[in-house]
Design an enzyme around this catalytic site. Structure first.
Site, PDB file in Angstrom:
ATOM      1  N   ASP A   1       0.857  -1.191   0.000  1.00  0.00           N
ATOM      2  CA  ASP A   1       0.000   0.000   0.000  1.00  0.00           C
ATOM      3  C   ASP A   1       0.896   1.245   0.000  1.00  0.00           C
ATOM      4  O   ASP A   1       2.118   1.148   0.134  1.00  0.00           O
ATOM      5  CB  ASP A   1      -0.872  -0.063   1.267  1.00  0.00           C
ATOM      6  CG  ASP A   1      -1.986   0.980   1.286  1.00  0.00           C
ATOM      7  OD1 ASP A   1      -2.242   1.611   0.250  1.00  0.00           O
ATOM      8  OD2 ASP A   1      -2.595   1.154   2.359  1.00  0.00           O
TER       9      ASP A   1
ATOM     10  N   GLU B   1       2.640   5.082  -4.050  1.00  0.00           N
ATOM     11  CA  GLU B   1       2.566   5.999  -5.202  1.00  0.00           C
ATOM     12  C   GLU B   1       3.852   6.844  -5.401  1.00  0.00           C
ATOM     13  O   GLU B   1       4.027   7.299  -6.534  1.00  0.00           O
ATOM     14  CB  GLU B   1       1.367   6.957  -5.037  1.00  0.00           C
ATOM     15  CG  GLU B   1       0.018   6.279  -5.120  1.00  0.00           C
ATOM     16  CD  GLU B   1      -0.320   5.437  -3.886  1.00  0.00           C
ATOM     17  OE1 GLU B   1      -1.050   4.454  -4.027  1.00  0.00           O
ATOM     18  OE2 GLU B   1       0.179   5.774  -2.794  1.00  0.00           O
TER      19      GLU B   1
ATOM     20  N   ASP C   1      -9.204   4.015  -1.580  1.00  0.00           N
ATOM     21  CA  ASP C   1     -10.063   4.522  -0.499  1.00  0.00           C
ATOM     22  C   ASP C   1     -11.364   5.089  -1.059  1.00  0.00           C
ATOM     23  O   ASP C   1     -11.435   6.259  -1.466  1.00  0.00           O
ATOM     24  CB  ASP C   1      -9.311   5.595   0.291  1.00  0.00           C
ATOM     25  CG  ASP C   1      -8.089   5.028   0.998  1.00  0.00           C
ATOM     26  OD1 ASP C   1      -7.961   3.787   1.047  1.00  0.00           O
ATOM     27  OD2 ASP C   1      -7.270   5.814   1.491  1.00  0.00           O
TER      28      ASP C   1
END
Length: 904
Positions: free
Chosen positions: A432, A435, A557
Site C-alpha cells: 500500500d 505511489e 479509499d
C-alpha cells in the site's frame, strides 16, 4: 504554507510552434524505418525545442505497430527496459551526420494490419487499418483543429490525433469516472500516481495507464484497436470528442498501436506486449475480510469465528498495520499480536485451508534500533536527496523510501520478506501507499523542539510533524508546464517524494515517479517466489503498465455511498482493459459509514468482483458482513453463488493468464455490434456469458437491465428465462436478490459451494447447458481448467493440470453432451466427478428418453423435465432437463445423449 507556482495556461497559445520537418528517411536492417526530424521554428514556450529528433517506426508483429520519437543527439529517459522488456530502438546519434544509404521516398509503410503514412513538412503521421482504410490515429493539424503540430521539448511534449465522433474510447486511468466507462469529452484525464482518495472524481489516482481502447461500429461491424503511449512522466490527456491531445512533462513519444479488431483480441495483443496477467492461487478467488483497526489477535479470531457461525464463506483474513510494532514493516506488536499466539492461530486456520495476509508499506521507519532500517542503511538502498536518504513521513513517523530501481534494494527487500516470513508464515502481501505517499512535502528534517510523531498519539497519524520547506529551486520541482495534479494543479512533489530526489544511476524521481509502485511490485513478486516456490499473491495500490503480470489491485479509499457503489463497476472494467483483471473495490466502502441497505446491495455486487474483499477504515463502525442479519442473508446468497462459481472464475483466471481476457468485462466484449452497450456501466459480464445486473440505487426493489439479443437464464432460478431482442427489462430485485443471468450457447461448470474454497473445490461438479429457448437446433460450449494452484506456473504440460472442453448439441430431437480432455491424469487423481447436468431451453413439451453414456444405456438415472417461464418470449415454450445421480469422471472424456419427446 504551500505555494503553488505554475505558468498560467491562459497566456499560452493553443498551438505551440510550427512542428518539425522530415529531412531524411531510411530503412533499418531489422525491417523498420528511421527518420531525422528537424524543428521548423524555435520558441521558448515551456522551454527550448529539441532541434533534432529521431523517428523510428516498425511493424513489430502482424498486429502491433511502434512509433518511437526521441532526441537524435542525446539519450532521454524511457521506462526502463528491464522493468518492461521490449525491443530497443536503434542507438542514438545514428541518424546525424553520416552518409545515408537506403533512403526512402515513399510516404507509406505497410504491415499486415496497419499502414503508417506521413507527410514531410510539417511532419505528421497517420495510422490506418488496412482492411477497411479507416484512419485510427492522425497527428496532422489543420487550421480548424483545436490542436497544433508535434512539440518536443525537454519538459514538454505534445502530440494529438483527430478522432471520429462515433468512436467510443475507454481507458486512460486510474481515475474515478462519474460518467461511466466511456471517456467523456472535456473531462480531465491526468496520469500521475497520487495518494488521493478514490472519492475524488476525474483526478489522477494511484495508478498510471496511458492506454486507451477505441471501439467503432463501421457499417454494422465492430472494430476495436488500442493506443499505448509508453511514458512514465506526468501527463494531461485532453479528449474533446473529435480529438485527443497528450501533454507530457518528459520522456519520449513511444506509441504502440494494437490492431484488434475485437475488444478481446485488443487486450490479448496488449497483454502479449506488457505481460500476461498473474496466475492466482485458488483461495484468492474466495472471499477476503480486512479492517484497519483489528486492535489485537483476539479480535481477528472473533471475526473468523463469527463468519463461521453466520455460515458466510471466508477464505482469507487480513491485517492492516495493527499487527505491527509501532507501524514498522516486518515487525509484530509483542503485546497485541504475540508471536506464539499468532502462530497457533495461523496453524489452526491453515489446517482448514484459510489464509492470512498483512500489509507492507514502502516507507521504512528511521530508527537506529530497527533492524530493517539498519540493514537498509548498510546496503545503501534508499532514495537520495542532496546525497542523503530522502526524509519523509508515513505511519511509523519519519521514514526513508527504498529505491526499487537499485538491484541491491531488490535483494535487501527479498531478504527482509524472508526474515518476516520466518517470523510469521503469511500467505501473501498487501503493498500500500506506494505511489509513493508522504504526509509531508518538500525537504524535511527532524524537529528539534518536539517528538515526531507524538508518542501520546494525539491527533490523526497523517498530520506532518517534520520541519519541512518547499523545494522550488530546480526545474524538476517546478516544471514549466503544470499538469493538473490532484485535480488542483498542485506541485508534482506535493505529499510524495521530492521530484528532484535521485534514484539509482542518477535517475530522477521526476521521471520515475509513476513507476514506484510497479518497481516495488516486481521486487515483492520476486521475493515471494523465492520463499517456498509457491504461486505468489500480491495486492498493490499503485500500478503501471504491466503491473497485472505480478499483482491484483483494489481501487483504493472509497466511501460507503451509493455513488461509490456505482463508480466501482467502471473502475473494475477499466482495469480489465489495463491487463489487471484481478480487481475489486472495498465492499461496503472504506470510509464511514454504509447503511444497512447499502451494505446489502454492495455484497450482492461485490460477490462478483474478481477480487472480493470487505475492508473498512479505523474510524468506521464495524461492517463485517455478519454485523447485520439482513446483510448476512444477502452475503450467504451472493457469496454462496460465488463459491459455486469458483471453478468458472478460476478458469477465467487461466484465460486471463494465457490470453489477457478480462475476468469482468463490459457487455460489448461479447456483443461487439450491440452499440446500446457501448456506454453501459451498471452491468457487466464475468467471462463471455454470465451477466450481473445489480441494484445500485437506494430504496429500489427492481432493476432496469439491458439484455443483448438472445436467451438469458436466471442463475438463481433456472426455470426463469428472458428472451430479448436487445432491450431493457424490469427485473424483480428485493433486498436479498441479485440478478445474474447466463447466456445461451454456454456450458457453465459449477460445484456445490462451501464456506472455504478448499472444501468447495472437492465437491461434485454440475454442468449448466444453455440453448436458445425453444429452438430445435442449437449448440453450446464451455471449458474448465484445473491445476495444483500452489505451483508458480499456471499451464498445461507439467503433470499437475487438466483442461476440459465441453460441447453440446440439440439436433432432430437428440441432445448430446460430450467432453474433450487434455492431460486428464491430474483430475482423475483428484477424483473429481460430474454429478449433475442441467440443460436449459430445449424445444418440445414432453419428457426425455433414457440416457446413454458412451453409447451404453444407463439404468437408474432419471431425466427430470420441467417447463420454463419466458419473459417476452412470444409463443415459444422450452423445457429444462435435469440429470442427477451421475458419477462421470471429469478427467476422462465422455459422451451422453438422450432423445426429447414431443407431446401432441
Amino acid at each position: 504554507l504551500l505555494c503553488f507556482s505554475f505558468v498560467s495556461s491562459s497566456s499560452i497559445p493553443t498551438k505551440i510552434g510550427k512542428g518539425y520537418s522530415l529531412i531524411s528517411l531510411e530503412e533499418t536492417p531489422d525491417g523498420g524505418i528511421l527518420g531525422h526530424l528537424q524543428v521548423k521554428e524555435k520558441n521558448n514556450i515551456y522551454g527550448p525545442d529539441i532541434t533534432n529528433l529521431q523517428l523510428y517506426v516498425k511493424h513489430e508483429t502482424q498486429d502491433r505497430l511502434r512509433v518511437h520519437i526521441t532526441d537524435a543527439e542525446k539519450q532521454r529517459w524511457e521506462v526502463p527496459y528491464n522493468l518492461l522488456p521490449r525491443e530497443q530502438p536503434p542507438t542514438y546519434k545514428q541518424t546525424i551526420g553520416r552518409s545515408r544509404k537506403n533512403l526512402i521516398t515513399v510516404s507509406e509503410f505497410s504491415g499486415s494490419e496497419f499502414t503508417f503514412s506521413f507527410k514531410a513538412d510539417p511532419f505528421g503521421f497517420a495510422v490506418k487499418r488496412k482492411s477497411n482504410g479507416q484512419t485510427l490515429f492522425n497527428t496532422s493539424s489543420d487550421e480548424s483543429d483545436p490542436f497544433g503540430e508535434i512539440v518536443f521539448k525537454d519538459q514538454y511534449l505534445e502530440i494529438s490525433t483527430k478522432l471520429p465522433t462515433d468512436a467510443s474510447l475507454y481507458g486512460l486511468g486510474e481515475n474515478t469516472q462519474p460518467h461511466g466507462i466511456k471517456l467523456y469529452p472535456n473531462d480531465p484525464y491526468t496520469l500521475y500516481t497520487t495518494d488521493i482518495s478514490a472519492i475524488n472524481l476525474n483526478a489522477d489516482l494511484y495508478g498510471s495507464h496511458p492506454v486507451y481502447m477505441d471501439l467503432r461500429n463501421v457499417g454494422g461491424e465492430a472494430y476495436a484497436h488500442a493506443v499505448l503511449l509508453l511514458n512514465s512522466n506526468g501527463m494531461d490527456v485532453f479528449y474533446r470528442g473529435t480529438s485527443l491531445t497528450y501533454k507530457v512533462i518528459g520522456g519520449v513519444f513511444d506509441l504502440y498501436f494494437f490492431a484488434g479488431h475485437s475488444p478481446l483480441s485488443v487486450v490479448d495483443q496488449y497483454t502479449a506486449f506488457i505481460g500476461r496477467p498473474a496466475p492466482m492461487p485458488y483461495w484468492a478467488i474466495g472471499f477476503h475480510q480486512c479492517r484497519w483497526g483489528y486492535h489485537n489477535l483476539s479480535v481477528v479470531e472473533d471475526v473468523v469465528e463469527n463468519y463461521k457461525k453466520a455460515k458466510i464463506p471466508l477464505d482469507v483474513i487480513w491485517n492492516d498495520d495493527d499487527h505491527m510494532d509501532g507501524h514498522k514493516d516486518f515487525t509484530l506488536n509483542p503485546t497485541n499480536y504475540p508471536r506464539p499466539k499468532l502462530l497457533a492461530f495461523l496453524e489452526k486456520i491453515h489446517n482448514i485451508g484459510m489464509k492470512y495476509i498483512v500489509i507492507v508499506d514502502p516507507g521504512i521507519g528511521v530508527n537506529t534500533s530497527y533492524g530493517v532500517y539498519q540493514r537498509g542503511i548498510a546496503n545503501d538502498v534508499f532514495i537520495k536527496y542532496e546525497g542523503e536518504p530522502f526524509l519523509a513521513q508515513v505511519w511509523p513517523g519519519p521514514v526513508n523510501f527504498p529505491d526499487f530501481l537499485n538491484p541491491k534494494t531488490v535483494s535487501w527487500w527479498g531478504d527482509e520478506i524472508r526474515h518476516f516470513h520466518d517470523l510469521v508464515p503469511v500467505d501473501g502481501l498487501w503493498i500500500d501507499m506506494n505511489e509513493a505517499s508522504n504526509f509531508c512535502s518538500g525537504k524535511c528534517q527532524m524537529p528539534k523542539d518536539k517528538l515526531c510523531p507524538d508518542p501520546k498519539g494525539t491527533g490523526p497519524g497523517w498530520i506532518c510533524c517534520l520541519d519541512c520547506k518547499n523545494i522550488t529551486k530546480t526545474r524538476w520541482d517546478v516544471p514549466p508546464y503544470a499538469i493538473n495534479a490532484s485535480g488542483l494543479q498542485v506541485p508534482i512533489g506535493f505529499k510524495t517524494i521530492a521530484t528532484s530526489a535521485v534514484h539509482y544511476n542518477g535517475v530522477l524521481e521526476y521521471d520515475a515517479h509513476s513507476l514506484y509502485g510497479f518497481s516495488q511490485t516486481i521486487a515483492t513478486h520476486k521475493a515471494l517466489l523465492g520463499l517456498e516456490g509457491k504461486r505468489p499473491f500480491i495486492l498493490t495500490r499503485s500500478t503501471y503498465v504491466g503491473s497485472g503480470q505480478y499483482a491484483a489491485h483494489w481501487t483504493g479509499d472509497n466511501k460507503g455511498t451509493w455513488e461509490d457503489l456505482r463508480y466501482s463497476i467502471s473502475t473494475m472494467l477499466n482495469f480489465g482493459i489495463f491487463g489487471v483483471p484481478m480487481v475489486g473495490s472495498d465492499i461496503c466502502g472504506f470510509y464511514p459509514a454504509p447503511t444497512e441497505e447499502l451494505c446489502n446491495r454492495w455484497i450482492e455486487l461485490g460477490a462478483f468482483y474478481p477480487f472480493s474483499r470487505d475492508h473498512a477504515n479505523f474510524y468506521s463502525p464495524r461492517q463485517e458482513l455478519y454485523q447485520w442479519d439482513s446483510v448476512a442473508e444477502s452475503a450467504r446468497n451472493a457469496l454462496g453463488m460465488r463459491y459455486k462459481l469458483l471453478p468458472y472464475l478460476y478458469t477465467l483466471n487461466y484465460e486471463a493468464h494465457t490470453s489477457g481476457a478480462p475476468i469482468a468485462r463490459p457487455l460489448f466484449f461479447s456483443f461487439t455490434t450491440f452499440t446500446e452497450s457501448y456506454g453501459l456501466s451498471t452491468q457487466f459480464l464475468l467471462g463471455s456469458s454470465l451477466m450481473v445486473s445489480p441494484v445500485l440505487e437506494q430504496g429500489k426493489t427492481e432493476v432496469e437491465a439491458l439484455f443483448p439479443p438472445g436467451t438469458w437464464y436466471n442463475l438463481f432460478d433456472m426455470t426463469q428465462a428472458i428472451v430479448s431482442k436487445g432491450q431493457y427489462f424490469t427485473l424483480d430485485a428485493p433486498l436479498h436478490v441479485v440478478n445474474v443471468h447466463l447466456y445461451q450457447n454456454t456450458i457453465l461448470p459449477m460445484q456445490q459451494g462451501g464456506l472455504i474454497s478448499k472444501e468447495a473445490r472437492m465437491t461434485p461438479f454440475s454442468l449448466i447447458v444453455t440453448f436458445p429457448a425453444g429452438e430445435s437446433e442449437g449448440q453450446a460450449k464451455g471449458n474448465l481448467f484445473l491445476d495444483n494452484d500452489e505451483l508458480p506456473d499456471m499451464k498445461l504440460g507439467n503433470g499437475f493440470s487438466t483442461y476440459v472442453n465441453f460441447f453440446s448439441t440439440i439436433s432432430q430431437g437428440t441432445v448430446k453432451v460430450w467432453s474433450e480432455v487434455q492431460e486428464g491424469k491430474f483430475a482423475l487423481d483428484k477424483g473429481w466427478i460430474i454429478g449433475k447436468v442441467t440443460v436449459l431451453g430445449l424445444s418440445g413439451s414432453g419428457g426425455a428418453s433414457a440416457l446413454e453414456i458412451d453409447g451404453k444405456p444407463v439404468e437408474g438415472i432419471r431425466l427430470n423435465a420441467s417447463q420454463q417461464k419466458h419473459q417476452d418470449g412470444g409463443e415459444k415454450k422450452s423445457l429444462m432437463v435435469q440429470i442427477d445421480g451421475l458419477n462421470v469422471p471429469v478427467g476422462k472424456k465422455f459422451t451422453m445423449s438422450w432423445k426429447m419427446g414431443i407431446k401432441a
